[in-house]
Design an enzyme around this catalytic site. Structure first.
Site, PDB file in Angstrom:
ATOM      1  N   LYS A  29       0.832  -1.206   0.000  1.00 16.59           N
ATOM      2  CA  LYS A  29       0.000   0.000   0.000  1.00 16.59           C
ATOM      3  C   LYS A  29       0.865   1.254   0.000  1.00 16.59           C
ATOM      4  O   LYS A  29       0.644   2.187  -0.784  1.00 16.59           O
ATOM      5  CB  LYS A  29      -0.925  -0.012   1.216  1.00 16.59           C
ATOM      6  CG  LYS A  29      -1.951   1.119   1.224  1.00 16.59           C
ATOM      7  CD  LYS A  29      -2.932   0.958   2.370  1.00 16.59           C
ATOM      8  CE  LYS A  29      -3.769  -0.279   2.206  1.00 16.59           C
ATOM      9  NZ  LYS A  29      -4.771  -0.438   3.277  1.00 16.59           N
ATOM     10  N   ARG A  43      -3.441   2.825   8.569  1.00 17.65           N
ATOM     11  CA  ARG A  43      -3.761   1.581   7.860  1.00 17.65           C
ATOM     12  C   ARG A  43      -2.533   0.694   7.744  1.00 17.65           C
ATOM     13  O   ARG A  43      -1.407   1.184   7.633  1.00 17.65           O
ATOM     14  CB  ARG A  43      -4.271   1.882   6.445  1.00 17.65           C
ATOM     15  CG  ARG A  43      -5.551   2.678   6.366  1.00 17.65           C
ATOM     16  CD  ARG A  43      -5.858   3.015   4.904  1.00 17.65           C
ATOM     17  NE  ARG A  43      -7.048   3.832   4.752  1.00 17.65           N
ATOM     18  CZ  ARG A  43      -8.264   3.360   4.502  1.00 17.65           C
ATOM     19  NH1 ARG A  43      -8.457   2.060   4.390  1.00 17.65           N
ATOM     20  NH2 ARG A  43      -9.288   4.168   4.369  1.00 17.65           N
ATOM     21  N   GLY A  70      -8.249  -7.346   4.415  1.00 18.57           N
ATOM     22  CA  GLY A  70      -9.048  -7.472   5.624  1.00 18.57           C
ATOM     23  C   GLY A  70      -8.413  -8.245   6.753  1.00 18.57           C
ATOM     24  O   GLY A  70      -9.022  -8.411   7.810  1.00 18.57           O
ATOM     25  N   MET A 120      -5.604  -7.489   8.467  1.00 17.33           N
ATOM     26  CA  MET A 120      -4.973  -6.665   9.498  1.00 17.33           C
ATOM     27  C   MET A 120      -5.840  -5.434   9.737  1.00 17.33           C
ATOM     28  O   MET A 120      -6.893  -5.272   9.131  1.00 17.33           O
ATOM     29  CB  MET A 120      -3.542  -6.312   9.098  1.00 17.33           C
ATOM     30  CG  MET A 120      -2.625  -7.518   9.134  1.00 17.33           C
ATOM     31  SD  MET A 120      -0.939  -7.141   8.676  1.00 17.33           S
ATOM     32  CE  MET A 120      -1.146  -6.689   6.959  1.00 17.33           C
ATOM     33  N   ARG A 150      -3.597  -1.172  -6.198  1.00 23.23           N
ATOM     34  CA  ARG A 150      -2.747  -2.359  -6.180  1.00 23.23           C
ATOM     35  C   ARG A 150      -3.162  -3.220  -7.364  1.00 23.23           C
ATOM     36  O   ARG A 150      -4.261  -3.042  -7.914  1.00 23.23           O
ATOM     37  CB  ARG A 150      -2.920  -3.146  -4.876  1.00 23.23           C
ATOM     38  CG  ARG A 150      -4.334  -3.655  -4.645  1.00 23.23           C
ATOM     39  CD  ARG A 150      -4.518  -4.212  -3.255  1.00 23.23           C
ATOM     40  NE  ARG A 150      -5.920  -4.512  -2.986  1.00 23.23           N
ATOM     41  CZ  ARG A 150      -6.423  -4.703  -1.779  1.00 23.23           C
ATOM     42  NH1 ARG A 150      -5.645  -4.624  -0.713  1.00 23.23           N
ATOM     43  NH2 ARG A 150      -7.701  -4.978  -1.609  1.00 23.23           N
ATOM     44  N   HIS A 208     -15.776  -8.197   2.039  1.00 27.74           N
ATOM     45  CA  HIS A 208     -14.752  -9.096   2.580  1.00 27.74           C
ATOM     46  C   HIS A 208     -14.948 -10.520   2.084  1.00 27.74           C
ATOM     47  O   HIS A 208     -14.013 -11.182   1.622  1.00 27.74           O
ATOM     48  CB  HIS A 208     -14.792  -9.035   4.109  1.00 27.74           C
ATOM     49  CG  HIS A 208     -13.830  -9.965   4.779  1.00 27.74           C
ATOM     50  ND1 HIS A 208     -14.181 -11.234   5.186  1.00 27.74           N
ATOM     51  CD2 HIS A 208     -12.526  -9.827   5.082  1.00 27.74           C
ATOM     52  CE1 HIS A 208     -13.137 -11.821   5.723  1.00 27.74           C
ATOM     53  NE2 HIS A 208     -12.116 -10.990   5.681  1.00 27.74           N
ATOM     54  N   SER A 246      14.738 -41.885 -10.864  1.00 27.51           N
ATOM     55  CA  SER A 246      13.490 -41.181 -10.569  1.00 27.51           C
ATOM     56  C   SER A 246      13.440 -40.957  -9.065  1.00 27.51           C
ATOM     57  O   SER A 246      13.527 -41.917  -8.287  1.00 27.51           O
ATOM     58  CB  SER A 246      12.282 -41.999 -11.036  1.00 27.51           C
ATOM     59  OG  SER A 246      11.089 -41.292 -10.802  1.00 27.51           O
ATOM     60  N   CYS A 274       9.123 -38.433  -9.304  1.00 29.92           N
ATOM     61  CA  CYS A 274       7.796 -39.048  -9.364  1.00 29.92           C
ATOM     62  C   CYS A 274       7.037 -38.953  -8.043  1.00 29.92           C
ATOM     63  O   CYS A 274       5.951 -39.486  -7.917  1.00 29.92           O
ATOM     64  CB  CYS A 274       7.898 -40.506  -9.802  1.00 29.92           C
ATOM     65  SG  CYS A 274       8.826 -41.564  -8.666  1.00 29.92           S
ATOM     66  N   TYR A 334      12.385 -34.323 -16.153  1.00 24.55           N
ATOM     67  CA  TYR A 334      10.924 -34.297 -16.106  1.00 24.55           C
ATOM     68  C   TYR A 334      10.451 -34.385 -14.664  1.00 24.55           C
ATOM     69  O   TYR A 334      11.180 -34.803 -13.768  1.00 24.55           O
ATOM     70  CB  TYR A 334      10.320 -35.449 -16.923  1.00 24.55           C
ATOM     71  CG  TYR A 334      10.557 -36.834 -16.354  1.00 24.55           C
ATOM     72  CD1 TYR A 334       9.709 -37.392 -15.394  1.00 24.55           C
ATOM     73  CD2 TYR A 334      11.638 -37.607 -16.785  1.00 24.55           C
ATOM     74  CE1 TYR A 334       9.933 -38.662 -14.873  1.00 24.55           C
ATOM     75  CE2 TYR A 334      11.870 -38.872 -16.281  1.00 24.55           C
ATOM     76  CZ  TYR A 334      11.015 -39.386 -15.310  1.00 24.55           C
ATOM     77  OH  TYR A 334      11.242 -40.638 -14.793  1.00 24.55           O
TER      78      TYR A 334
END
Length: 884
Positions: A25, A94, A103, A105, A338, A455, A761, A829, A849
């Site tokens: 903010k 704030r 919402g 804090m 934001r 909210h 693997s 895997c 992979y």
């Protein structure tokens, strides 16, 4: 460098890049003020460093002096002083962390009012009602947030005042009742704290700053961070800003606006607005709001200015922006911006659209990086399977997807029901940050009040939970609600559709969603980027799973767990006959019977994956898992007696029972004791492959030996496999033989093991258990939540791989294995193969992979591309190009 920075402070870098220091903010307020020159009320930011210092050792030395100096500069700029009995300056205090936590804090508005300055505010504005409305708001907010008095005490009196005045709106409470409320609120404070409400603005300001610092470690903030994966040690900044008033009169108002629709991604203004109200009224859902488009009629000049600001913000941030604004007697003020949260469908549409928007000109790589795991999961959310419904009521469609569950009317009850295994719909008049634990536990959320940026709506969208808000026909009382003449009690079934706003009594069947076309566009770009660098396979054990995996984009099977094939009702008795065999002939007969069924299983998988690699892991679990439970048999033996076959099973179960099966006779160790078992599996696999070749197919087979810890062990197992391959006449097929690396020793001795392996693997599930010394089944249920809450572990290592321990073992094994065999193929895997943060660790280690469950394949395809970009393995060619 100090702790406090004015919004127009000259930083060495653009303020929007300083979120670590100024919070999100504060960084954006500074950007709007010093770079964009937008109409922002002046103020200053207390940095995240101050918060971290406060949480570690209390109020930082020198902070009082810095705040006092910044306050003096603000007062000089505004020509007013906090607490001035003639013409007071009021400020908001704030929170503002690096990552948006809507919402979670605390905020304090109208700070600087006291018994004297409220009269000065009334005199200067010529509006006594406005002054005392502002004071009662400040008293309640300060009492609840700073002095930690339950908010219900203040709310109860306000509701009584509205009832006495015969109004549903805060703005309808007359000044005589507002004065009474102010006196009553001060009495509540003195009764609760033993002290009068603080009149000194210095004391008020320090108290509010400390409350915001403390709220960083509040339970709702911690729960939100744990769910979002936000570190607990960042701290929050605090923003002190001159107040502007949307509750002055009917020429004033407040709103929240998005530069595009955060639900669909469509271009055009979107948001909520209230006349004669303060910002908290919009997000709290206390009053039902007007759409942002209503500004065009009520405040046409302001509407035009706001749209021009929206366009500037989108161009500057190159993304959809979420804003808060206030109109004070016809003048527009921007209070915050934001990059806005969005649904998965909206995120995909915006990412694709912005690549062809000349004002933004995203590259394809940037578009890929805009999409998160949650976005992909959300577009696969279920929907109502039928529209032939008796709709109980309809609210605002706040967060897409459908959910079915039992109605619970408090966050605590919802959490408790979910812990019992019940699906839950959390039903509230409106949600507040105190409800976050119940929202986390719920399948879906339903509120009677609130708009599309309330909210409930914002949090549900961020978490991908279906939500319907503003269903104002609901009348909620205690543990029940009434709609028309229908009563819904706690525990009754409800179905909600967050895409249409429909609420239905009972259980509506659900069906899978149809993902938008932009999903395939984004995944196609991701595939282009990662091709040749990091493939994505699936873990699948049968033909239907393999078919689904290929449909979702899998490039082969990284793990086929053959033990799963033995658990069917027609196979389990045969396995037991093999275990109970007393002669070689009996064992061979049972193995032959198993070979026939395994051949069919393998044939189905190879057919679905034709032309793609299929890695088959030979039998891994302890044999006792195929036998009855010893305790159950002992009980039956003592009470009813056992049959002859049951006696044999009882004897075998006792013989094979182990104190710690995970460390017992499993994997290759089982093959050492029963080599015929592995030979049978190899023959079945190769016969299935031969069948595919005869049918014109192109089977690609890899055979994986599980749980090896030494070169000699793998060499012996490889010998069995090669003998079985020769017996099966598989000389015409190229077959790779490799092993799972799932113990620390195997990782450390990877160099010598690679001498007899063509691929590794990594079984990261067991590697995590053995590295940490954790039993997953025990630790996750009993201990993990406490460890995470205390910050003893940064994340659950069974969900996200531990980069410093398990990740280091993977990197070491990759390096040592390839040093012995440069062409060694490397894969993962374990279940971590579908986790984006883990995929980045594996990509950094150099694996070829990752493999995951079929339904995680789209997430893994996206995450693999993002990991390669983050690591610099591939580059972004810019707006006009395709990522290399």
């Amino acid at each position: 460098m100090g702790y406090v920075f004015d919004f127009d402070h000259r930083h060495e870098r653009p303020p929007m890049e300083l979120k670590d220091l100024l919070g999100g903010k504060g960084a954006n307020l500074a950007e709007m003020t010093s770079v964009l020159g937008l109409p922002v009320p002046p103020g200053f930011t207390i940095s995240t460093e101050a918060c971290r210092a406060y949480l570690t050792a209390g109020w930082p030395a020198g902070l009082d002096e810095e705040v006092a100096a910044a306050r003096a500069r603000l007062e000089e700029r505004m020509g007013k002083r906090l607490g001035d009995p003639e013409d007071p300056l009021l400020v908001s205090v704030r929170s503002g962390a690096k990552f948006s936590m809507p919402g979670m804090m605390d905020t304090v508005l109208n700070l600087g009012l006291n018994d004297r300055s409220v009269a000065g505010l009334a005199k200067q504005t010529g509006d006594e009602r406005f002054a005392y409305d502002s004071y009662r708001r400040f008293l309640a907010m300060y009492g609840r947030i700073v002095l930690e008095i339950p908010g219900e005490e203040f709310d109860r009196l306000l509701e009584a005042a509205k009832e006495l005045a015969g109004t549903d709106a805060d703005a309808g409470v007359p000044v005589v009742l507002l004065r009474f409320l102010c006196d009553s609120y001060k009495a509540i404070v003195e009764r609760a704290t033993g002290r009068p409400f603080p009149q000194d603005p210095d004391e008020q300001l320090r108290g509010a700053i400390e409350a915001v610092f403390r709220s960083w470690n509040g339970p709702r903030a911690r729960a939100y961070r744990e769910h979002e994966g936000i570190p607990h040690d960042l701290g929050t900044a605090v923003n002190v800003q001159a107040m502007v008033f949307g509750n002055r009169d009917d020429r004033s108002g407040t709103g929240v606006g998005f530069t595009r629709d955060p639900n669909t991604g469509a271009q055009g203004e979107y948001g909520d607005f209230l006349v004669n109200a303060q910002g908290e009224d919009v997000v709290a859902g206390i009053r039902n709001t007007l759409p942002l488009s209503a500004l065009a009629e009520l405040f046409p000049e302001v509407h035009a200015e706001l749209l021009e600001i929206f366009a500037r913000l989108e161009r500057h941030y190159r993304d959809m922006c979420d804003t808060e604004f206030t109109i004070e007697q016809g003048k527009l003020w921007m209070l915050q911006t934001r990059v806005g949260k969005r649904t998965g469908r909206a995120a995909l549409r915006m990412a694709v659209d912005m690549t062809s928007d000349p004002a933004i000109a995203l590259s394809r790589a940037e578009a890929i990086q805009r999409i998160t795991e949650d976005h992909v999961e959300q577009v696969l959310h279920p929907q109502f399977a039928t529209q032939d419904l008796e709709v109980l009521t309809t609210g605002l469609a706040a967060s897409p997807g459908a959910a079915v569950g039992r109605a619970y009317f408090s966050a605590d009850d919802a959490e408790a029901a979910a812990a019992r295994g019940e699906p839950v719909i959390l039903v509230r008049t409106e949600t507040s940050p105190e409800d976050v634990h119940g929202m986390l536990a719920a399948q879906g959320i339903l509120t009677a009040r609130g708009g599309l940026v309330s909210h409930a709506a914002v949090v549900a969208r961020g978490w991908g939970k279906p939500a319907v808000v503003g269903a104002d026909a609901l009348r909620i009382s205690g543990r029940r609600m009434e709609v028309g003449g229908t009563v819904v009690a706690e525990g009754d079934w409800l179905s909600i559709d967050g895409s249409s706003g429909q609420v239905v009594l009972g259980q509506v069947p659900l069906t899978a969603a149809e993902p938008p076309p932009e999903l395939q566009t984004i995944l196609g770009w991701a595939d282009e980027l990662r091709t040749g660098h990091l493939a994505v396979r699936a873990n699948a054990d049968n033909g239907p799973d393999a078919r689904n995996a290929r449909r979702l984009g899998a490039e082969g099977i990284g793990l086929c767990r053959t033990e799963h094939m033995f658990l069917g009702e027609d196979r389990l008795p045969v396995v037991r006959r093999m275990i109970l065999a007393e002669t070689e002939e009996e064992e061979r007969a049972a193995l032959e019977e198993l070979r026939a069924v395994q051949r069919e299983d393998f044939r189905a998988i190879l057919e679905e994956m034709d032309g793609l690699p299929v890695t088959v892991r030979l039998l891994d679990p302890p044999l006792h898992e195929f036998l009855p439970d010893v305790a159950e048999l002992e009980l039956k033996r003592a009470t009813k007696g056992l049959s002859e076959e049951e006696e044999r099973l009882y004897g075998a179960a006792k013989a094979w029972r182990e104190f710690n099966p995970m460390l017992g006779v499993r994997g290759v160790r089982l093959g050492v004791l029963k080599p015929g078992l592995y030979s049978m599996q190899v023959r079945a696999l190769m016969e299935a492959a031969a069948d595919r070749v005869a049918a014109g197919g192109r089977p690609v087979v890899e055979i994986m030996i599980p749980l090896t810890v030494a070169r000699a062990e793998l060499a012996e197992a490889r010998r069995w496999v090669e003998e079985a391959l020769a017996e099966a006449g598989a000389s015409g097929l190229e077959v790779r033989i490799g092993t799972m690396i799932e113990t620390p020793r195997a990782a450390l001795r990877a160099g010598e093991i690679a001498e007899v392996a063509e691929f590794f693997s990594f079984g990261t599930n067991d590697l995590t258990q053995l590295t940490f010394g954790f039993s997953r089944d025990d630790v996750e249920g009993r201990m993990m939540s406490a460890y995470l809450a205390k910050g003893l572990l940064p994340a659950n290592p069974f969900e996200t791989v531990d980069p410093a321990g398990v990740g280091e073992l993977v990197r070491l094994a990759c390096e040592r294995g390839r040093a012995s065999r440069p062409d060694l193929k490397l894969g993962v895997c374990g279940e971590h193969g579908g986790d984006p943060a883990s995929i980045e660790v594996f990509a950094g280690a150099g694996v070829d992979y990752v493999s995951c469950s079929p339904f995680r394949v789209p997430v893994a395809r996206l995450a693999a591309a993002q990991a390669l970009l983050a690591l610099g393995v591939v580059k972004d060619e810019g707006p006009a190009g395709v990522p290399a």
